[in-house]
Structure formats: C-alpha cells, structure tokens
Design an enzyme around this catalytic site. Structure first.
Site, PDB file in Angstrom:
ATOM      1  N   ILE A 109       0.831  -1.212   0.000  1.00  0.00           N
ATOM      2  CA  ILE A 109       0.000   0.000   0.000  1.00  0.00           C
ATOM      3  C   ILE A 109       0.863   1.259   0.000  1.00  0.00           C
ATOM      4  O   ILE A 109       0.461   2.308   0.500  1.00  0.00           O
ATOM      5  CB  ILE A 109      -0.992  -0.024   1.186  1.00  0.00           C
ATOM      6  CG1 ILE A 109      -0.278  -0.112   2.543  1.00  0.00           C
ATOM      7  CG2 ILE A 109      -1.948  -1.206   1.050  1.00  0.00           C
ATOM      8  CD1 ILE A 109      -1.223  -0.010   3.745  1.00  0.00           C
ATOM      9  N   GLY A 124       1.642  -7.234   8.378  1.00  0.00           N
ATOM     10  CA  GLY A 124       1.810  -7.720   7.019  1.00  0.00           C
ATOM     11  C   GLY A 124       3.165  -8.362   6.789  1.00  0.00           C
ATOM     12  O   GLY A 124       3.266  -9.574   6.562  1.00  0.00           O
ATOM     13  N   GLY A 151       4.783  -0.277  10.371  1.00  0.00           N
ATOM     14  CA  GLY A 151       3.811   0.621   9.750  1.00  0.00           C
ATOM     15  C   GLY A 151       3.166   1.590  10.714  1.00  0.00           C
ATOM     16  O   GLY A 151       2.679   2.645  10.308  1.00  0.00           O
ATOM     17  N   GLU A 152       3.134   1.249  11.992  1.00  0.00           N
ATOM     18  CA  GLU A 152       2.351   2.075  12.903  1.00  0.00           C
ATOM     19  C   GLU A 152       3.123   2.658  14.076  1.00  0.00           C
ATOM     20  O   GLU A 152       2.780   3.719  14.583  1.00  0.00           O
ATOM     21  CB  GLU A 152       1.135   1.258  13.383  1.00  0.00           C
ATOM     22  CG  GLU A 152       0.160   1.085  12.233  1.00  0.00           C
ATOM     23  CD  GLU A 152      -0.876  -0.001  12.419  1.00  0.00           C
ATOM     24  OE1 GLU A 152      -2.031   0.337  12.668  1.00  0.00           O
ATOM     25  OE2 GLU A 152      -0.535  -1.196  12.301  1.00  0.00           O
ATOM     26  N   GLN A 181       8.794   4.606   6.207  1.00  0.00           N
ATOM     27  CA  GLN A 181       7.627   4.240   7.011  1.00  0.00           C
ATOM     28  C   GLN A 181       7.639   4.947   8.357  1.00  0.00           C
ATOM     29  O   GLN A 181       6.634   5.481   8.814  1.00  0.00           O
ATOM     30  CB  GLN A 181       7.652   2.727   7.261  1.00  0.00           C
ATOM     31  CG  GLN A 181       7.190   1.919   6.095  1.00  0.00           C
ATOM     32  CD  GLN A 181       5.697   1.735   6.160  1.00  0.00           C
ATOM     33  OE1 GLN A 181       5.199   0.879   6.873  1.00  0.00           O
ATOM     34  NE2 GLN A 181       4.995   2.560   5.455  1.00  0.00           N
TER      35      GLN A 181
END
Ligand code: MOS
Length: 724
Positions: free
Chosen positions: A471, A514, A669-670, A604
C-alpha cells in the site's frame, strides 16, 4: 537442476541492505496502473449519490428524469438493488462491518450515506446524473454531539477487552504523594490516502473479478463472497498497486455498489470515490475524550494508573477506537484500570486508522507521564525508566523483547537531551519560545496465518506468490529481499507477485502484521522448495512449486507480550503572539526487530512521525451541528502536514533481536506515529509552560492560553495553566 538454486554459504544477505522499490520506475513513469485506471472494454461508470440529511428515511427518489439523461444506464437504490446476505462472521472472527451493505433499506443513518448509484457510459455522464437525482427524505432530528460526558457511552470491546481492572484505585491514589488527573481530547481524523478508493467489477466466465485498491485481496474476496452469497473460489480480487490505505481500504460501499451494477448490467462497472466522498465513505478515526489519573510516590514510582477513553461510532456498526489499550502494555501500577467506552451517534462508522488506539491513547498517556515528571521534579525519561515493567502489566505475560530503555538512551544521546533544562518557558530565539519534549512508543508485533507459493524455474530464477498488499510501504520490495535470502539467491533472481487473491489466503496489510506474517509464509515456502531442489531431480519447464501455510506455526507461537518500541523526541518553537507552533526537529529511535529494507523502513517510520506532527498541530475534521456533515470535507479545509511543516526529522533504530522468535521481523507501519503527538505537545509545554490537552494545538488555542498568562507565556516552573 541449476547450480544457482543450490544453497551456498557464499550468499550475501539481502535483508538489511537498502533497496529501492522494485516497482518504483513503473510508478514514476506512469506505467503502474491503479485500480481506477486499468483499461476495460465496454466499461460503465457508477457514481454514488450520498444522503444530504444526517438521519431519517428515504421517501422517494425521482429516478425517471435521471434515467432519461444522456448515457445513463441504470439507477440502483434500496428498491431495486440486489439483496445482500449480511449474517456472517468476518475477518478474525469479528462481526462484519455492514457499513458497506448499501441499498438494502430506506434508513439514513448519517449524512453521506449512499442512497443510490447512477451508472452511465462515461464518468462525466454518471456524475452529472447523480448530481441531478432528487431524493426525498423524511428527516429526523440527528444527534452528533460527542464528549466525555455522554451518559449513553458504554464499555465496548472491539479488537481488545473493553475494561481491565487490577487493584484498588482510590486507595492507591489516596496513598500517592503526587497525583495527575487530567482530561485529554483528540479530534476526528481522516486517513486521506493519496489514491482515492476505486473498484472495477466484472463477471468473467462465471467468475466475479474486482480490480480494487485495498489492503488485502483475500479479505475483500471473503467479504464480497459472503455479501453476495458466492463461493469464494468464484471471486477474484486484484490490487496490484495501492496508493496508500492507512486502515481505510477494506470493503466499503463502492466495491459492493460496483459488483451490484456489474451483476445487473452484465458489463464491467467502475466506481471511484472523490476526495469529498471519502470523508463519509472511507472510515476515519473517532474523536476521543480521555481521562488519565496517575498516582506516584515522591520518587516517581507509579502506585495508580487509570486510563479511560470514550470514542464514537455510528448506529450501523460498533467500531471502537481502543485508546486505553496502550496503558496495558506501557506501565504497571499497584492499581491499574483501563476502559474503552463508545457512544453511538448519527455519524459515519469510524474504522482502523494507523495505530488505532495507540495513536490517540499515547497522546493522553504520554502527556500525563510528562505532567507527572514535572510534578515529581524528575526528568521525563528517568520517570519512564523507573516505571519499566518486567512483565505485561495486565496480561502478566513475559515481554518478548522490550528495548524501550535502549531507545531512550540512544535517542537522548543523539538528540542532546542531557543539556535540557527541565524548567519551562526559559528559552527564546527572537519571537520564538523554544522547548523540547519526549514520549514513548509501542505497537503490537503480531502475526496472522498466511499462505505463499515458491516456484523454481529451470533458468535459475524464482517466482514467489503471496496475496500481500503493497500500500505504498515497500512490501513488495521487502518480500523480495526476504525471499532472496530464504532461497539463497540474489534479489534480481526472484520475482515476487502480490495483490491477487488467487495466490491464496494471507494476512492483510494491517495491524503492522503484514511483513511479519508474509515473510513467515515466504520463508517456509522457500525452505521447502530448497529441500525439494536438493533432491536433484531437475526442474521441468513449468518449474517446481511448493505451497506453505503458517496457520499451525502461528497458532503454536508461545504467548508473550510482543511489541515494537520507540522513543520520540521533538523540539518546537512557539510564537505566543501569533499562536504559531513550528516543529524544528524531530528524532525517533525504534526497536522494531531486524529491519528488512532500511530505505523503505525509514520512510515508514518518518511517515508515522510526520503523521504525529500533523496530529499534534493540524488535523481536525469539524462537523456542523445543524447539518450533521463536515465543514470543509477536502484537503483545503482539513489540514495535513505538508513539506513546509516537516523540519529536520530523523528516524533510526537499535538492534532488536529475539532468538526465540520464528520470524524476528516486526512491523513498522504504525509504531512511528505512536507517541509522536505527545512528544510535540510536551515540547510545547516546555516552550511555553502551558499544557495543551486538546489536539490539535491550533494557533487560537495557543493564543487564548497565552492571554490567560501574566507575561507572554514565560513563567517559572509552577503548575501548568488551565487548558485552552
Ligand atoms: Mo492499519 S490501521 O492496521 O491498516
């Protein structure tokens, strides 16, 4: 067999080396096709018509004049649309989010709810007709009023328990030498991925195919198969390139509407959302109203910790922003209470948005820690180090690695923290007051079952197939490096194919799970393939393919607190005569497992930190009480950090390995956004002496806080002023 496929000790690891995006050239030259631009013969275009009232019923739709307009092929609404099956279990055993189940009833649950789809020969004809469609409503009074004091807020679980309670909170607070009791709020925030949601649906020889922009092709297959009562094997979803998701790209109204129209018309139908439509159709982050109570001994050791959060959801689906969850990982106390509550309002359904729970929750918790440090006269890093738990504060489980202290030490060294005078409001640079702040970050490092195939070709190359989604994260490139190492070959000899549900079930690009989940499946497949090749039977023209499935291995993972950690640092400059806050520099040091591709990993983490700047200073979706809809549902009215707002910003990591972990790799990612807004807010306090407990820290809030102060915001290290 080719010698290239023989395991060799000469293999140079690809994981850990910087690698530009494999599809980068395709993207910058326009060769990469996104879901809204894949060409189709005989393509028709659907345009969603959204409700203009926030609550009520559809009495009628004047479809006849619209059907007579040029190019119009059909109008679907609740009277003629295909019926959906809505009673099923969704991903991870959850109830399905039926916000996507459009045109099934006449009820309007919020402003911006899809009431019809107009399909025409061209996108322009569809749009013109959709805008001409007159819809008659029976309007009812709506309720969109959110706040901490809602009596109808109730404990709600979502993807984690609603409430945890350990020990006697009142007793521990009473016995505490120092107490912080503060309320924090965060506004409604929107994902706004660069690429708007888009789907093209068509039937191909009895199979439904959807070209889509999503975070997990097999996830979308599962939901569509359930909704349309189809065998999942007869549905194929492809999403080759995805221009951002941040949690918003699951199954939404536009895919369902496109499938309905393709079914009714028997030709391919494309539905694309506009930026404005995304504000009610793509999900968003609920506003939060949080209260944190901390009680500590004079030396800073926590005796009591309470973190309570209220968020909102729609009347359609119960989605919970679990902001109090982060306290269950970060700090222990004799009495430890957390609660996530939710209130149902006449607003669109919120959804997962980058670090759901942790992002707003860490703002409140890490700001409260900073307030406690001030009251204890302790350095905020020292306070955190004194409260490092040795096991999960709520779970009691061991931490599978908790390198938070190392992140703080390395971050403090590089940021120059040791020179910091803890007193607020002392430093000036011309009209600017300067301050620095810090905060901790954590995010779960989970894994979910996935399948992959690995194929050895006679020419010595390999193909790995997994229905992963890239993404914009660089997942395709990361998996190529992982696969190359697992196959003991060079990345150039591995073709990784993703974004196609026909490759079999796999974890979505979500929950920072992921890369960890997919790498596991890729490694197992690659390992099995090398074993097959070692038998030396030669490779037939069609190659040798093996399939992996990590369901059992993931299930066998020992229970533990598995997380990434990080330390965020920010320096801000505040002009209290204009209210302007500028971030001058930012540093994040993370412990996030072995880093697969330093180039995209840095992107990221920086992206997460920039989200944090944006969350601290800019982002806020405002609802109009009278209409129930947004004021300024676009990127002019909804401010996100842009290049000029992003100062010297650095993300780096420390070594974070766990020899007992079967994958090692964690998600990134977070964790980058967690704590970032708190670090900025804490720095604003250090600059001005004013605590801002409501985000974003807008100029008007800075100004009105400064007006309440004796001098220009400069004051000695006394208690903080009331919140603006
Ligand atoms: Mo993310 S909010 O898990 O896509």
């Amino acid at each position: 067999m080719s010698t290239l496929t023989t395991p060799t000790s000469l293999h140079t690891p690809a994981v850990g080396t910087a690698h530009t995006r494999i599809e980068g050239r395709d993207k910058v030259t326009g060769a990469a096709r996104y879901a809204g631009e894949v060409p189709f013969a005989n393509l028709a275009y659907g345009w969603l018509v959204l409700s203009t009232v926030a609550r009520g019923r559809i009495r009628d739709l004047d479809t006849d004049p619209v059907l007579a307009m040029p190019g119009v092929l059909a109008v679907l609404d609740h009277r003629n649309a295909p019926r959906l099956h809505t009673d099923y279990t969704s991903l991870l055993g959850m109830r399905p989010d039926l916000t996507c189940a459009v045109f099934q009833h006449d009820r309007v649950p919020y402003l911006g709810w899809p009431v019809a789809l107009v399909v025409a020969e061209t996108s322009e004809q569809a749009r013109e007709a959709a805008e001409a469609l007159v819809v008659h409503y029976e309007q009812e009074p709506h309720d969109i009023e959110f706040g901490a004091e809602r009596p109808d807020a109730y404990p709600a679980a979502g993807h984690m328990p609603a409430v945890t309670e350990k020990g006697d909170l009142d007793a521990e607070l009473a016995a505490s030498a120092v107490v912080v009791d503060a309320e924090y709020s965060t506004p409604e925030e929107h994902h706004n991925p660069m690429e708007p949601h888009a789907a093209t649906a068509h039937w191909d020889g009895g199979r439904l195919e959807v070209i889509d922009s999503n975070q997990g092709a097999t996830w979308v297959v599962g939901e569509l198969a359930n909704l349309f009562s189809l065998d999942p094997a007869s549905v194929r979803v492809r999403s080759e390139h995805v221009g951002g998701g941040f949690g918003s790209k699951g199954v939404r109204a536009h895919q369902v509407a496109a499938v309905m129209a393709a079914t009714v018309l028997g030709r391919p139908v494309r539905v694309v959302l506009t930026r404005r439509q995304m504000f009610s159709l793509a999900g968003y982050r609920s506003p939060t109203a949080q209260r944190v109570r901390l009680g500590a001994d004079a030396d800073g050791h926590l005796r009591a910790l309470e973190h309570r959060s209220v968020s909102l959801t729609s009347t359609v689906y119960e989605f919970v922003e679990p902001s109090a969850g982060v306290a269950r990982v970060m700090y222990d106390a004799g009495a430890h209470h957390t609660a996530n509550r939710v209130v149902r309002l006449d607003v669109p359904t919120p959804t997962y948005m980058r670090a759901p729970g942790e992002a707003p929750g860490s703002f409140a918790l890490e700001a409260a820690l900073d307030e406690l440090a001030e009251k204890c006269g302790l350095d905020p890093i020292e306070l955190r180090l004194r409260n490092e738990p040795d096991k999960g504060p709520v779970s009691g489980l061991p931490f599978a690695g908790r390198n938070l202290a190392a992140c703080f030490r390395e971050g403090a060294r590089r940021f120059g923290w040791a020179d910091r005078d803890p007193r607020p409001g002392l430093r000036r640079d011309g009209r600017w007051l300067l301050g620095t702040g810090t905060a901790a970050a954590s995010f779960p490092a989970g894994a979910q079952p996935s399948t992959a195939t690995a194929t050895a070709h006679p020419d010595g190359t390999f193909t790995v197939r997994i229905s992963a989604a890239d993404i914009g994260t660089g997942a395709r490139t990361a998996l190529t490096l992982v696969a190359a190492d697992a196959l003991r070959t060079a990345p150039e000899r591995v073709r990784v194919r993703i974004g196609d549900s026909d490759f079999g079930p796999a974890m979505i690009a979500g929950g920072s799970m992921g890369t960890r989940s997919w790498s596991w499946a890729v490694r197992v497949a690659a390992g099995d393939l090398l074993e097959r090749l070692a038998l030396g039977d030669g490779i037939p023209p069609q190659g040798i393919t093996v399939r992996s499935d990590t369901t059992e291995a993931v299930g066998a993972l020992a229970a533990a607190e598995r997380h990434s950690f990080g330390a965020q640092f920010a320096e801000v400059a505040v002009d209290v005569s204009t209210g302007e806050v500028r971030v001058r520099r930012m540093l994040g040091i993370f412990a996030a497992g072995p880093i697969v591709n330093p180039l995209t990993a840095r992107g990221q983490l920086l992206g997460g930190m920039i989200w944090g700047i944006s969350m601290a200073l800019h982002e806020e979706a405002v609802r109009d009480r009278a209409s129930g809809g947004h004021v300024g549902a676009d990127l002019a009215g909804y401010h996100v950090a842009t290049h000029a707002d992003v100062p010297r910003i650095e993300a780096d990591w420390i070594e974070d390995t766990d020899p007992d972990d079967p994958v090692g790799i964690k998600g990134i990612g977070e964790v980058g956004i967690v704590g970032a807004a708190a670090a900025v807010a804490n720095a604003v306090w250090h600059a001005t002496g004013v605590r801002h407990r409501a985000l974003p820290i807008r100029p008007d809030r800075v100004l009105s806080a400064a007006r309440q102060k004796p001098t220009d915001g400069i004051r000695p290290a006394a208690a903080g002023a009331p919140d603006a």
